[in-house]
Write an enzyme that holds these catalytic residues in place. Structure first.
Site, PDB file in Angstrom:
ATOM      1  N   ALA A  64       5.519  -3.486   2.755  1.00 63.68           N
ATOM      2  CA  ALA A  64       4.362  -4.343   2.498  1.00 63.68           C
ATOM      3  C   ALA A  64       4.799  -5.787   2.716  1.00 63.68           C
ATOM      4  CB  ALA A  64       3.867  -4.121   1.073  1.00 63.68           C
ATOM      5  N   GLY A 109       7.008   0.237   1.764  1.00 64.97           N
ATOM      6  CA  GLY A 109       5.747   0.822   2.227  1.00 64.97           C
ATOM      7  C   GLY A 109       5.874   1.498   3.588  1.00 64.97           C
ATOM      8  N   GLU A 112       7.199   4.827   2.881  1.00 61.66           N
ATOM      9  CA  GLU A 112       6.093   5.602   2.295  1.00 61.66           C
ATOM     10  C   GLU A 112       5.096   6.042   3.365  1.00 61.66           C
ATOM     11  OE1 GLU A 112       5.540   2.424  -0.558  1.00 61.66           O
ATOM     12  OE2 GLU A 112       5.721   3.884  -2.177  1.00 61.66           O
ATOM     13  N   GLU A 132      12.151  -1.993  -3.261  1.00 62.97           N
ATOM     14  CA  GLU A 132      11.210  -2.500  -4.270  1.00 62.97           C
ATOM     15  C   GLU A 132      11.865  -2.962  -5.563  1.00 62.97           C
ATOM     16  OE1 GLU A 132      10.500  -0.139  -2.183  1.00 62.97           O
ATOM     17  OE2 GLU A 132       8.354   0.011  -1.792  1.00 62.97           O
TER      18      GLU A 132
HETATM   19  N1  DAK Z   1       7.221  -8.810   4.545  1.00 65.08           N
HETATM   20  C1  DAK Z   1       6.970  -9.963   5.212  1.00 65.08           C
HETATM   21  N2  DAK Z   1       7.662 -10.369   6.274  1.00 65.08           N
HETATM   22  C2  DAK Z   1       8.676  -9.582   6.703  1.00 65.08           C
HETATM   23  C3  DAK Z   1       8.983  -8.363   6.067  1.00 65.08           C
HETATM   24  C4  DAK Z   1       8.209  -7.970   4.937  1.00 65.08           C
HETATM   25  N3  DAK Z   1       8.373  -6.829   4.301  1.00 65.08           N
HETATM   26  N4  DAK Z   1      10.027  -7.824   6.720  1.00 65.08           N
HETATM   27  C5  DAK Z   1      10.329  -8.666   7.710  1.00 65.08           C
HETATM   28  N5  DAK Z   1       9.531  -9.710   7.721  1.00 65.08           N
HETATM   29  C6  DAK Z   1       9.525 -10.852   8.646  1.00 65.08           C
HETATM   30  C7  DAK Z   1      10.625 -11.858   8.302  1.00 65.08           C
HETATM   31  O1  DAK Z   1      10.205 -12.710   7.266  1.00 65.08           O
HETATM   32  C8  DAK Z   1      10.776 -12.575   9.607  1.00 65.08           C
HETATM   33  O2  DAK Z   1       9.698 -13.466   9.771  1.00 65.08           O
HETATM   34  P1  DAK Z   1       9.970 -14.974  10.344  1.00 65.08           P
HETATM   35  O3  DAK Z   1      10.975 -15.577   9.422  1.00 65.08           O
HETATM   36  O4  DAK Z   1      10.490 -14.754  11.733  1.00 65.08           O
HETATM   37  O5  DAK Z   1       8.625 -15.626  10.308  1.00 65.08           O
HETATM   38  C9  DAK Z   1      10.566 -11.470  10.637  1.00 65.08           C
HETATM   39  O6  DAK Z   1       9.870 -10.434   9.942  1.00 65.08           O
HETATM   40  C10 DAK Z   1      11.883 -10.899  11.142  1.00 65.08           C
HETATM   41  O7  DAK Z   1      12.646 -10.511  10.042  1.00 65.08           O
HETATM   42  P2  DAK Z   1      14.165 -11.011   9.799  1.00 65.08           P
HETATM   43  O8  DAK Z   1      14.405 -12.338  10.457  1.00 65.08           O
HETATM   44  O9  DAK Z   1      14.437 -10.919   8.344  1.00 65.08           O
HETATM   45  O10 DAK Z   1      14.968  -9.914  10.597  1.00 65.08           O
HETATM   46  P3  DAK Z   1      16.432  -9.345  10.267  1.00 65.08           P
HETATM   47  O11 DAK Z   1      16.789  -8.487  11.415  1.00 65.08           O
HETATM   48  O12 DAK Z   1      17.360 -10.446   9.886  1.00 65.08           O
HETATM   49  O13 DAK Z   1      16.207  -8.416   8.987  1.00 65.08           O
HETATM   50  C11 DAK Z   1      15.149  -6.744   7.627  1.00 65.08           C
HETATM   51  C12 DAK Z   1      15.424  -7.296   9.075  1.00 65.08           C
HETATM   52  C13 DAK Z   1      14.110  -5.608   7.759  1.00 65.08           C
HETATM   53  C14 DAK Z   1      16.419  -6.187   7.035  1.00 65.08           C
HETATM   54  C15 DAK Z   1      14.604  -7.916   6.755  1.00 65.08           C
HETATM   55  O14 DAK Z   1      13.513  -8.522   7.468  1.00 65.08           O
HETATM   56  C16 DAK Z   1      14.124  -7.445   5.419  1.00 65.08           C
HETATM   57  O15 DAK Z   1      14.903  -7.166   4.502  1.00 65.08           O
HETATM   58  N6  DAK Z   1      12.786  -7.379   5.254  1.00 65.08           N
HETATM   59  C17 DAK Z   1      12.171  -7.057   3.954  1.00 65.08           C
HETATM   60  C18 DAK Z   1      12.184  -5.584   3.757  1.00 65.08           C
HETATM   61  C19 DAK Z   1      11.609  -5.213   2.390  1.00 65.08           C
HETATM   62  O16 DAK Z   1      12.109  -5.631   1.359  1.00 65.08           O
HETATM   63  N7  DAK Z   1      10.599  -4.406   2.459  1.00 65.08           N
HETATM   64  C20 DAK Z   1       9.986  -3.836   1.276  1.00 65.08           C
HETATM   65  C21 DAK Z   1       8.827  -4.680   0.823  1.00 65.08           C
HETATM   66  S1  DAK Z   1       8.258  -4.108  -0.720  1.00 65.08           S
HETATM   67  C22 DAK Z   1       2.160  -1.043  -4.047  1.00 65.08           C
HETATM   68  C23 DAK Z   1       2.048  -0.633  -2.782  1.00 65.08           C
HETATM   69  C24 DAK Z   1       3.071  -0.879  -1.885  1.00 65.08           C
HETATM   70  C25 DAK Z   1       4.199  -1.542  -2.234  1.00 65.08           C
HETATM   71  C26 DAK Z   1       4.314  -1.955  -3.544  1.00 65.08           C
HETATM   72  C27 DAK Z   1       3.292  -1.695  -4.436  1.00 65.08           C
HETATM   73  N8  DAK Z   1       1.105  -0.735  -4.988  1.00 65.08           N
HETATM   74  C28 DAK Z   1       0.090   0.219  -4.600  1.00 65.08           C
HETATM   75  C29 DAK Z   1       1.098  -1.229  -6.288  1.00 65.08           C
HETATM   76  C30 DAK Z   1       5.203  -1.788  -1.251  1.00 65.08           C
HETATM   77  C31 DAK Z   1       6.201  -2.645  -1.416  1.00 65.08           C
HETATM   78  C32 DAK Z   1       7.112  -2.947  -0.331  1.00 65.08           C
HETATM   79  O17 DAK Z   1       7.054  -2.424   0.767  1.00 65.08           O
END
Ligand code: DAK
Length: 259
Positions: A64, A109, A112, A132
């Site tokens: 997400a 997400g 998921e 998360e």
């Molecule tokens: N959200 C927003 N932007 C993201 C993103 C994300 N999840 N993942 C990547 N990006 C963006 C980065 O910010 C970056 O944008 P710019 O800075 O270029 O504008 C671009 O994508 C490229 O990413 P990186 O520069 O970071 O690329 P790297 O190769 O260095 O790293 C990475 C790749 C995938 C390891 C890193 O981007 C990363 O750690 N991303 C976050 C992954 C993450 O934590 N995902 C989980 C999010 S939590 C719910 C329903 C759903 C959920 C929760 C509750 N309810 C129903 C209550 C779900 C929660 C989640 O999914």
């Protein structure tokens, strides 16, 4: 411009999440486009298999959108959660088999989303994790439920509590994915599997899918009754009659009509 591309050809659809500059992270716009695309696919009467993948070489879906989530108050977070869950539920309700072609990061997400599909193929570059708890939240699109059902509570507990990243080969060993292939083979492999499914009787396949998921909720007796009812239903179809006649006539049969 849509954040979701759908390519439908010969009863098989490929749905691609298309926000590669953000690693296909799911914000409200992406989720809205995804819901619209899934709703349109529900109207396709003879859809026989659906492949879900992400645009670009790096990511299936990196979760997400953290930027969007970070500014939410708790009521807005609840709305975002309900909306996202309704999108995943719409995908789960698609009657035909759904294959995730995981082409890179499948995080939060995104993991998921892959779990909401029936079958998962992964490229060697696929990486699965639940980040998360490191962001102060629980998985919210079914991860706690679906990973525990797929791999058991021990595996689900470790991966969700620690956020540890799992590579494709380990995902295969844990039963998260069905097969691992080279990145340039991923869509071809998914299409090959989709074609093998599309070549079978669609009503029988859809009923079998329904019965498999019902097994998660029913007792064995109830499940066997349901299976018997679905088996009986198949004998009301033209496809069953024509396929069995072809066998007895020693003819090849691939002409299922969904009737
Ligand atoms: N959200 C927003 N932007 C993201 C993103 C994300 N999840 N993942 C990547 N990006 C963006 C980065 O910010 C970056 O944008 P710019 O800075 O270029 O504008 C671009 O994508 C490229 O990413 P990186 O520069 O970071 O690329 P790297 O190769 O260095 O790293 C990475 C790749 C995938 C390891 C890193 O981007 C990363 O750690 N991303 C976050 C992954 C993450 O934590 N995902 C989980 C999010 S939590 C719910 C329903 C759903 C959920 C929760 C509750 N309810 C129903 C209550 C779900 C929660 C989640 O999914």
């Amino acid at each position: 411009m849509s954040f979701v591309n759908v390519n439908l050809s010969e009863n098989i659809a490929i749905l691609e999440i298309n926000r590669p500059e953000g690693l296909n992270a799911l914000n409200t716009e992406v989720l809205s486009d995804l819901l619209e695309a899934i709703s349109a696919l529900h109207e396709e009467e003879d859809l026989r298999a659906l492949i879900v993948t992400g645009a670009g070489e790096k990511s299936f879906v990196a979760g997400a959108d953290i930027g969007e989530m970070s500014g939410l108050n708790s009521r807005e977070a609840e709305n975002f959660g309900h909306f996202g869950s309704s999108v995943f539920e719409a995908l789960r309700q698609i009657p035909c088999p759904v294959i995730a072609a995981v082409n890179g990061y499948a995080l939060g997400g995104g993991f998921e989303l892959a779990l909401a599909c029936d079958i998962r193929l992964a490229s060697t570059t696929a990486r699965f994790a639940f980040p998360e708890t490191g962001l102060g939240i629980t998985p919210g699109f079914g991860g706690t439920q679906r990973l525990a059902k797929l791999c058991g509570t021990g595996v689900a507990s470790e991966l969700i509590f620690t956020g540890r990243r799992v590579k494709a080969e380990e995902a295969l060993a844990l039963g998260i994915v069905n097969k691992v292939v080279e990145p340039d083979q991923l869509i071809d492999e998914a299409l090959e599997m989709a074609k093998a499914i599309a070549d079978k009787a669609p009503i029988a396949v859809a009923k079998a899918k329904q019965a498999i998921y019902a097994s998660e909720e029913l007792s064995i007796e109830q499940g066997l009754d349901l299976e018997a009812a679905f088996f009986a239903h198949c004998f009301e179809t033209q496809d069953q009659k024509r396929a069995m006649k072809a066998f007895l006539d020693k003819e090849e049969f691939h002409d299922f009509q969904n009737l």
